[in-house]
Design an enzyme around this catalytic site. Structure first.
Site, mmCIF file in Angstrom:
data_model
loop_
_atom_site.group_PDB
_atom_site.id
_atom_site.type_symbol
_atom_site.label_atom_id
_atom_site.label_comp_id
_atom_site.label_asym_id
_atom_site.label_seq_id
_atom_site.Cartn_x
_atom_site.Cartn_y
_atom_site.Cartn_z
ATOM 1 C CE1 TYR A 61 26.238 17.932 40.655
ATOM 2 C CE2 TYR A 61 25.796 16.804 42.715
ATOM 3 C CZ TYR A 61 26.661 17.124 41.689
ATOM 4 O OH TYR A 61 27.926 16.642 41.703
ATOM 5 C CE1 TYR B 115 29.877 14.442 38.371
ATOM 6 C CE2 TYR B 115 30.587 12.962 40.116
ATOM 7 C CZ TYR B 115 30.251 14.218 39.678
ATOM 8 O OH TYR B 115 30.310 15.279 40.555
ATOM 9 C CG ASP C 259 37.154 8.265 39.830
ATOM 10 O OD1 ASP C 259 37.106 7.969 41.039
ATOM 11 O OD2 ASP C 259 36.582 9.259 39.340
ATOM 12 C CE LYS D 125 31.234 9.834 45.847
ATOM 13 N NZ LYS D 125 30.205 10.815 46.044
HETATM 14 C C1 LIG Z 1 33.676 8.128 40.560
HETATM 15 C C2 LIG Z 1 33.654 9.506 41.158
HETATM 16 N N1 LIG Z 1 34.704 10.317 40.958
HETATM 17 C C3 LIG Z 1 34.745 11.553 41.491
HETATM 18 C C4 LIG Z 1 33.702 12.049 42.243
HETATM 19 C C5 LIG Z 1 33.766 13.426 42.811
HETATM 20 O O1 LIG Z 1 33.906 13.376 44.193
HETATM 21 P P1 LIG Z 1 33.559 14.652 45.095
HETATM 22 O O2 LIG Z 1 32.085 14.837 45.018
HETATM 23 O O3 LIG Z 1 34.031 14.267 46.462
HETATM 24 O O4 LIG Z 1 34.320 15.802 44.541
HETATM 25 C C6 LIG Z 1 32.589 11.227 42.467
HETATM 26 C C7 LIG Z 1 31.439 11.721 43.232
HETATM 27 O O5 LIG Z 1 30.338 11.253 43.134
HETATM 28 C C8 LIG Z 1 32.562 9.923 41.908
HETATM 29 O O6 LIG Z 1 31.532 9.103 42.089
#
Ligand SMILES: Cc1ncc(COP(=O)(O)O)c(C=O)c1O
Length: 431
Positions: free
Chosen positions: A30, A159, A253, A282
């Site tokens: 980023y 996101y 998610d 995470k």
């Molecule tokens: C809600 C959510 N989904 C998906 C992702 C993507 O995860 P990764 O960075 O491990 O690919 C993130 C990452 O910040 C997230 O916060």
């Protein structure tokens, strides 16, 4: 090398030789590499501390993008990974299984199974877990002989990751991929049903288009990287009701919210409704190693259960169910079971509320919001992001504002004193 020449020279002198020698060769996340501030060289981490190569120690307010929920280098996780390393760091998951992965699948479904979520597909990052969830949803309908359900409904401010499918269900503006506009699969991105009007609008859209929609995807209770916005549990109940009414799959998610971040182990528990598919990553390994899981309801799994090989889920990341990562995740679940993590989140929530609320009076502040172990101060705008980030470092804390957001997502084990230093730094810097 990012940054200006004089800054580079100063940092190169202060840092070890590997820093200047290697920095020329990495592409940072980023970042506009030409103008980005130089990254800090980290020598070690412990608890809620980041030790820099130049000897400074920062209090960490972010827990490495919300992963290190037990603090860094927790001895229990470290010991589990070391034990696993001695016997088997990795073995492919095609045709082979191992104790750590099956134990983890059993434990995760022990927590999620009472809600019907009882099949775990492992992968190695959040974005891939989302890709897998989307593939499950799309193929679910095809496997059942239903054609045309090829779209996903997702929400503004959301996101879900940086891979193609995940980007396509993220908000095009706040989801960081505006520069690829027009090149991604086109999905249906709408307002969250926060009130009567937006609920009616979503209901009308689904009534009109349900036959071409496979699923709805949402980050429950807190939209993370898209802007740290919160919504209440009623929104999830509305989405469950709409998904049921229009016969759509519902994907939660929980890559940001899972494992205690919002005050319960999973955010969806606060709504009393269950998704058809959930994504986790995470904090799954306590932030130690990369691992993700997509967990499906039996009815989703059953749509793939067939004598027909074409109905199989054709996905298999090389490092899926990595044994070290699964050992870390099992150790992380031990800690949730035997240490008072959710109570700690409750204490953090109270402290964040008290300590960040005074920011609301500042002229440049748009909003202050807190949910579980997440505290957000939204500004009207941030003119100089690099400058603001540096001000926090000068205060001895690692806080990484983005867009117009200054936020804290600390480890649940952070001490009161450390948390007060973080919130004090935010109040001072913003004032
Ligand atoms: C809600 C959510 N989904 C998906 C992702 C993507 O995860 P990764 O960075 O491990 O690919 C993130 C990452 O910040 C997230 O916060």
């Amino acid at each position: 090398m990012p940054g200006d020449a004089s800054e580079n020279k100063g940092l190169a002198e202060a840092n070890p030789a590997w820093y200047a020698a290697g920095l020329e060769h990495v592409w940072l996340p980023y970042a506009q590499m030409k103008t980005a501030s130089l990254p800090l060289a980290v020598a070690a981490t412990h608890g809620s501390r980041i030790v820099l190569a130049d000897g400074r120690e920062l209090i960490d307010g972010i827990a490495s993008w919300w992963t290190a929920c037990h603090g860094y280098n927790h001895p229990h996780i470290r010991a589990a990974v070391e034990r696993q390393l001695a016997t088997m760091p990795h073995v492919m998951f095609g045709g082979l299984v191992h104790e750590q992965a099956l134990t983890l699948a059993r434990r995760l479904t022990g927590m999620l199974g009472p809600h019907g979520l009882d099949r775990v597909f492992f992968s190695e990052s959040g974005s891939i877990a989302v890709e897998v969830a989307l593939k499950m949803a799309l193929q679910y309908w095809r496997n059942r002989g239903v054609r045309g359900r090829e779209q996903i409904v997702a929400f503004k401010g959301g996101y879900h990751g940086d891979t193609t499918g995940a980007m396509a269900v993220s908000d095009p503006q706040s989801g960081f991929h505006g520069s690829l506009a027009g090149l991604l699969p086109r999905q249906i991105i709408v307002d969250l049903p926060l009130d009567e009007a937006s609920t009616a609008a979503l209901d009308a859209l689904l009534a009109e288009q349900a036959e071409r929609i496979a699923a709805i995807i949402v980050e429950p209770l807190a939209q993370g990287a898209g802007g740290m916005r919160l919504h209440d549990a009623g929104v999830l109940q509305t989405l469950r009701a709409l998904a049921d009414h229009h016969e759509l799959l519902l994907i939660f998610d929980e890559i940001f919210t899972g494992f205690g971040r919002t005050g319960t182990m999973f955010a969806f528990e606060q709504a009393g409704v269950t998704p058809d598919v959930i994504t986790l990553s995470k904090a799954l390994t306590g932030g130690t190693l990369p691992l993700a899981a997509t967990v499906a309801q039996r009815k989703v799994f059953d749509a793939f259960w067939s004598d027909d090989p074409a109905k199989a889920l054709m996905h298999g990341p090389t490092f899926m169910a990595n044994a070290l990562a699964c050992a870390a995740a099992n150790a992380s679940l031990d800690l949730f079971a035997c240490e008072p993590r959710l109570a700690q989140v409750g204490r953090i929530e109270n402290l964040l509320r008290d300590a960040l609320e005074p920011c609301r009076k500042l002229a440049e502040v748009e909003d202050v919001r807190v949910k579980g172990a997440t505290g957000v101060v939204e500004l009207k705008r941030i003119e100089n992001l690099n400058g603001l980030r540096q001000r926090f470092i000068d205060e001895g804390v690692f806080v990484r504002p983005f867009s117009s957001i200054v936020y804290l997502t600390p480890a649940f084990t952070i001490t009161e004193d450390e948390l007060l230093k973080l919130t004090g730094a935010i109040r001072r810097v913003l004032a």
